[in-house]
Design an enzyme around this catalytic site. Structure first.
Site, PDB file in Angstrom:
ATOM      1  N   ASP A   8       0.720  -1.373  -0.101  1.00  0.00           N
ATOM      2  CA  ASP A   8       0.093   0.197  -0.257  1.00  0.00           C
ATOM      3  C   ASP A   8       0.931   0.775   0.016  1.00  0.00           C
ATOM      4  O   ASP A   8       1.923   1.177   0.379  1.00  0.00           O
ATOM      5  CB  ASP A   8      -0.819  -0.003   1.678  1.00  0.00           C
ATOM      6  CG  ASP A   8      -1.568   1.121   0.472  1.00  0.00           C
ATOM      7  OD1 ASP A   8      -2.908   1.011   0.233  1.00  0.00           O
ATOM      8  OD2 ASP A   8      -1.543   2.165   1.521  1.00  0.00           O
ATOM      9  N   GLU A  10       0.798   5.958  -0.112  1.00  0.00           N
ATOM     10  CA  GLU A  10       0.063   7.284   0.177  1.00  0.00           C
ATOM     11  C   GLU A  10       1.122   8.378  -0.454  1.00  0.00           C
ATOM     12  O   GLU A  10       2.373   7.926  -0.537  1.00  0.00           O
ATOM     13  CB  GLU A  10       0.391   7.482   2.053  1.00  0.00           C
ATOM     14  CG  GLU A  10      -0.395   6.343   2.662  1.00  0.00           C
ATOM     15  CD  GLU A  10      -1.739   6.357   2.165  1.00  0.00           C
ATOM     16  OE1 GLU A  10      -2.723   7.253   1.687  1.00  0.00           O
ATOM     17  OE2 GLU A  10      -2.817   5.210   2.945  1.00  0.00           O
ATOM     18  N   ASP A  53      -5.673  18.185   0.757  1.00  0.00           N
ATOM     19  CA  ASP A  53      -6.852  17.153   0.999  1.00  0.00           C
ATOM     20  C   ASP A  53      -6.265  16.036   0.950  1.00  0.00           C
ATOM     21  O   ASP A  53      -6.862  14.835   1.500  1.00  0.00           O
ATOM     22  CB  ASP A  53      -8.059  17.344  -0.328  1.00  0.00           C
ATOM     23  CG  ASP A  53      -8.642  18.321  -0.420  1.00  0.00           C
ATOM     24  OD1 ASP A  53      -9.008  18.870   0.520  1.00  0.00           O
ATOM     25  OD2 ASP A  53      -8.914  19.216  -1.849  1.00  0.00           O
ATOM     26  N   HIS A  58      -4.565  10.947   5.138  1.00  0.00           N
ATOM     27  CA  HIS A  58      -3.438  10.437   5.491  1.00  0.00           C
ATOM     28  C   HIS A  58      -2.683  11.042   6.757  1.00  0.00           C
ATOM     29  O   HIS A  58      -2.354  10.123   7.361  1.00  0.00           O
ATOM     30  CB  HIS A  58      -2.311   9.892   5.039  1.00  0.00           C
ATOM     31  CG  HIS A  58      -2.104  11.137   3.744  1.00  0.00           C
ATOM     32  ND1 HIS A  58      -0.930  11.645   3.988  1.00  0.00           N
ATOM     33  CD2 HIS A  58      -1.542  11.249   2.143  1.00  0.00           C
ATOM     34  CE1 HIS A  58      -1.163  12.624   3.429  1.00  0.00           C
ATOM     35  NE2 HIS A  58      -1.091  12.262   1.999  1.00  0.00           N
ATOM     36  N   HIS A 153      -5.687   7.442   6.894  1.00  0.00           N
ATOM     37  CA  HIS A 153      -5.637   6.257   5.670  1.00  0.00           C
ATOM     38  C   HIS A 153      -3.593   6.226   6.135  1.00  0.00           C
ATOM     39  O   HIS A 153      -3.075   7.137   5.775  1.00  0.00           O
ATOM     40  CB  HIS A 153      -5.701   6.460   4.520  1.00  0.00           C
ATOM     41  CG  HIS A 153      -7.076   5.907   3.711  1.00  0.00           C
ATOM     42  ND1 HIS A 153      -7.160   5.023   2.995  1.00  0.00           N
ATOM     43  CD2 HIS A 153      -8.534   6.951   4.709  1.00  0.00           C
ATOM     44  CE1 HIS A 153      -9.128   5.108   3.620  1.00  0.00           C
ATOM     45  NE2 HIS A 153      -9.503   6.326   3.308  1.00  0.00           N
ATOM     46  N   ASP A 158      -3.751   0.117   6.113  1.00  0.00           N
ATOM     47  CA  ASP A 158      -4.334  -0.865   5.526  1.00  0.00           C
ATOM     48  C   ASP A 158      -3.286  -1.474   4.935  1.00  0.00           C
ATOM     49  O   ASP A 158      -4.250  -2.355   4.331  1.00  0.00           O
ATOM     50  CB  ASP A 158      -4.251   0.755   4.717  1.00  0.00           C
ATOM     51  CG  ASP A 158      -4.989   1.877   4.721  1.00  0.00           C
ATOM     52  OD1 ASP A 158      -5.885   1.884   6.006  1.00  0.00           O
ATOM     53  OD2 ASP A 158      -4.986   2.835   3.787  1.00  0.00           O
TER      54      ASP A 158
END
Length: 235
Positions: A8, A10, A53, A58, A153, A158
């Site tokens: 995963d 970010e 945003d 995260h 997140h 995750d």
């Protein structure tokens, strides 16, 4: 046994060609659908601002990431490529992670991770649950996987959740039952075919009294008139 990597990431946004960058990568190793405990995790300095945003998603601020290793640093790109090796890569909405990782690899003149290596759990979920919400959160709730660790997140959290979801999508509970049954069957066969047993750690106390044993000895001596039959049972 099949080695696979659950992955995963970010990022600062949605599109690497518009200047967005990776800020976190997490990978977990699984072998035959069982986590091995080995992992790779790093934060990355994107060398740019963090859009509000993205930070709301995260929780990683530009100030936090400043000074973290850049993607081209050996402890990021080399360590990442060494960890994943040639194993299949499992990601949710894999095209997103693949686009970012391959863009970053291209910037530092490394070979891309080819599309045929990637397993998309979102695609697997859509086949199994057509027409339903198949986000990672939705799948965790459907499979009763706890989300208690997930405030925002984060790639590492995750990846752990995704590993559990992937196990379920591949028939996790049924596989565990099959494994349990096969182990039980093997143990039963082993026990049935053994000819020797180890000594009891605590011997059983005699079930007969001294008087009963004396009567039995007299019976063998006076009636059976031979102790040969009983000698092999003597303690």
């Amino acid at each position: 046994m099949a080695r696979e990597i659950v992955l995963d990431t970010e990022t600062t946004g949605f599109e690497p060609t518009q200047g967005h960058r990776l800020v976190e990568i997490a990978c977990l190793e699984i072998d035959d659908f069982i986590p091995t405990g080995r992992s790779f995790h790093t934060y990355i300095d994107p060398c740019r601002d963090m859009p509000p945003d993205a930070e709301r998603v995260h929780g990683l601020s530009g100030a936090f990431l400043k000074g973290k290793p850049k993607f081209e640093h050996p402890q990021v790109v080399d360590a990442f490529l060494e960890f994943v090796g040639d194993a299949p890569l499992i990601a949710h909405n894999a095209a997103f992670d693949r686009n970012f990782i391959n863009h970053e690899l291209g910037v530092v003149n490394r070979h891309p991770l080819h599309e045929d290596r990637w397993i998309d759990t979102l695609g697997l979920a859509r086949v199994r649950f057509p027409g339903m919400h198949n986000s990672l959160d939705a799948l965790c709730k459907r499979f009763k996987i706890s989300l208690s660790e997930r405030e925002k997140h984060g790639a590492l959290v995750d990846a752990k959740l995704l590993a559990a979801v992937y196990l379920e999508l591949k028939g996790g509970r049924e596989r565990r039952l099959e494994l349990t049954s096969s182990v039980a069957r093997a143990a039963a066969v082993h026990a049935a075919t053994r000819n020797e047993y180890g000594a009891r750690p605590r011997p059983l106390a005699p079930r007969s009294t001294e008087e009963e044993r004396a009567i039995h000895a007299a019976f063998i001596r006076d009636v059976v008139k031979s102790e040969a039959l009983w000698e092999k049972f003597a303690v």
